[in-house]
Design an enzyme around this catalytic site. Structure first.
Site, PDB file in Angstrom:
ATOM      1  N   SER A  46       0.814  -1.213   0.000  1.00 19.50           N
ATOM      2  CA  SER A  46       0.000   0.000   0.000  1.00 19.50           C
ATOM      3  C   SER A  46       0.850   1.266   0.000  1.00 19.50           C
ATOM      4  O   SER A  46       1.586   1.514  -0.950  1.00 19.50           O
ATOM      5  CB  SER A  46      -0.945  -0.049   1.203  1.00 19.50           C
TER       6      SER A  46
ATOM      7  N   ASP B 106     -10.144  -5.437  -3.789  1.00 18.31           N
ATOM      8  CA  ASP B 106      -9.415  -4.416  -3.040  1.00 18.31           C
ATOM      9  C   ASP B 106     -10.104  -3.074  -3.286  1.00 18.31           C
ATOM     10  O   ASP B 106     -10.080  -2.553  -4.403  1.00 18.31           O
ATOM     11  CB  ASP B 106      -7.957  -4.374  -3.513  1.00 18.31           C
TER      12      ASP B 106
ATOM     13  N   HIS C 154      -7.881  -5.618   0.467  1.00 19.89           N
ATOM     14  CA  HIS C 154      -6.654  -4.836   0.665  1.00 19.89           C
ATOM     15  C   HIS C 154      -5.791  -5.387   1.804  1.00 19.89           C
ATOM     16  O   HIS C 154      -4.596  -5.667   1.620  1.00 19.89           O
ATOM     17  CB  HIS C 154      -7.034  -3.378   0.951  1.00 19.89           C
TER      18      HIS C 154
END
Length: 411
Positions: A181, A355, A386
């Site tokens: 991320s 996600d 995610h």
């Protein structure tokens, strides 16, 4: 601002409260929870790693702008304990997280442990402002000046400082980089703005990569993002420079609210799902207290504001200070875009259909902009979300084993 939205924002800002063990919590029964789980929720990264029999070192480094960052190193495995020179891999966590992200799920599932057993010298970074990197040579965390950074500064200052330190400490010329991320976002900043760092990596493995965010599906983020400028104003007025630091909220969640037998556990799971996408199958509820005990780990409000600006603009660009300040800072009324087409490191993108933060459409746009992408891989599970990249029951089988096989080609 919409009053309902304002209420939501104020609720998020207020949940880092001080609490006492009152009678209102007596209904929570701890008898069925493994005490080791509760312990893991309270240990720091170093102690947690040592608990499971792995070697661990703490290293600290100073950035050019005088922040003090803490890194954690697993130099070799417990089973694969051959010492000496090993290939180096650097792991960088996501937003509101820390190095703990890679070891929370214990040795059979945690990415850092798996890499150590695969023969790597594992280094884990911590971005400024999180649980482990809350020091500065002259600024205190109570000063608003300490928090005047977004992930831009993490990419421009923090990553280079940590990478240079690792190279000096280990003697290697190059390493591999794995990020989740926001850890990928910072990498795009570093390698596009400081091109010399392209030469310090043999490969980069991006899990849930973030650059373009125009197609975010999270209803919470979509509701708040359009009001980014108003949010920044409110935060300045109330002096909220930091969002969700690790503290009493984590302690409460890790020890009581998120344990399996607690009637409030569903609140923990639904909160995660509301931000990141629903995936009941891959959520390890037993380990949820550990996750919530370490996460959130704190971040500056500007990190959130910057992502909100990307959502509004549809671009991957520098922080927007306002037209007048932009003119002074950048020489233009609007912030320039990062030129990620200049990045040269071989890159592997790993994404998932479910996600809600790193969506397939946005990853595809990133794929087209980057010129050095070697591969783009979809996790073969429709509901993979995610947070599953770091906490899923089957993350090893679905993603980590593949990454480790790819890494072997870049030794």
């Amino acid at each position: 601002m919409n009053p309902i939205l304002f209420t939501k924002i104020m609720f998020i800002l207020s949940i880092n409260f001080s609490y006492t063990k009152s009678n209102s919590l007596e209904f929570l029964n701890l008898r069925n929870t493994d005490p080791s789980i509760i312990e893991d929720a309270t240990l720091d990264t170093f102690t947690l790693i040592k608990k499971y029999g792995y070697p661990c070192e703490i290293h600290r480094v100073y950035t050019e702008d005088k922040y003090v960052l803490e890194m954690h190193r697993i130099p070799y495995g417990k089973e694969n304990s051959i010492k000496g020179t090993r290939p180096v891999v650097f792991l960088q966590h996501g937003l509101l997280s820390s190095s703990a992200e890679f070891v929370l799920m214990r040795p059979d599932k945690g990415l850092a442990y798996l890499l150590a057993e695969a023969g790597y010298d594992v280094w884990m970074g911590n971005a400024r402002g999180n649980t482990y990197s809350r020091k500065h040579v002259s600024l205190k965390t109570t000063s608003s000046s300490f928090w005047k950074f977004s992930w831009h500064e993490i990419g421009y200052y923090d990553l280079p400082a940590m990478i240079d330190y690792v190279i000096k400490e280990t003697g290697v010329e190059k390493m591999q980089y794995i990020a989740f991320s926001q850890g990928t976002t910072a990498f795009w900043v570093m390698t596009s703005m400081r091109p010399e760092y392209n030469e310090k990596f043999t490969a980069m493995h991006a899990m849930a990569p973030i650059a373009y965010v125009g197609n975010i599906r999270s209803p919470v983020i979509r509701a708040v993002a359009p009001f980014t400028n108003s949010l920044e104003t409110i935060l300045k007025l109330i002096g909220a420079n930091e969002i969700l630091p690790n503290g009493n909220l984590n302690k409460l969640a890790g020890e009581k609210l998120c344990i399996e037998e607690a009637s409030t556990q569903s609140l923990c799971t639904n909160l995660l799902f509301l931000f990141c996408g629903f995936d009941v199958e891959q959520l390890n509820k037993t380990m949820l207290p550990v996750v919530m005990g370490h996460t959130p780990a704190g971040a500056s409000t500007r990190q959130f504001i910057h992502f909100g600006q990307l959502y509004k603009s549809g671009k991957f660009s520098y922080f927007d200070h306002g037209w007048w300040a932009n003119r002074r800072t950048y020489g233009s009324f609007r912030p320039p875009a990062y030129n990620i087409s200049t990045i040269k490191v071989p890159i592997f993108l790993h994404y998932a259909d479910n996600d809600w933060l790193s969506t397939p459409k946005d990853v595809d746009r990133l794929f087209k902009e980057l010129k050095s992408v070697v591969g783009k891989y979809r996790v073969p599970l429709d509901n993979f979300n995610h947070l599953d990249f770091v906490f899923a029951n089957d993350a090893k089988k679905l993603i980590y084993d593949r990454i480790i096989r790819i890494m072997a080609q870049f030794l």
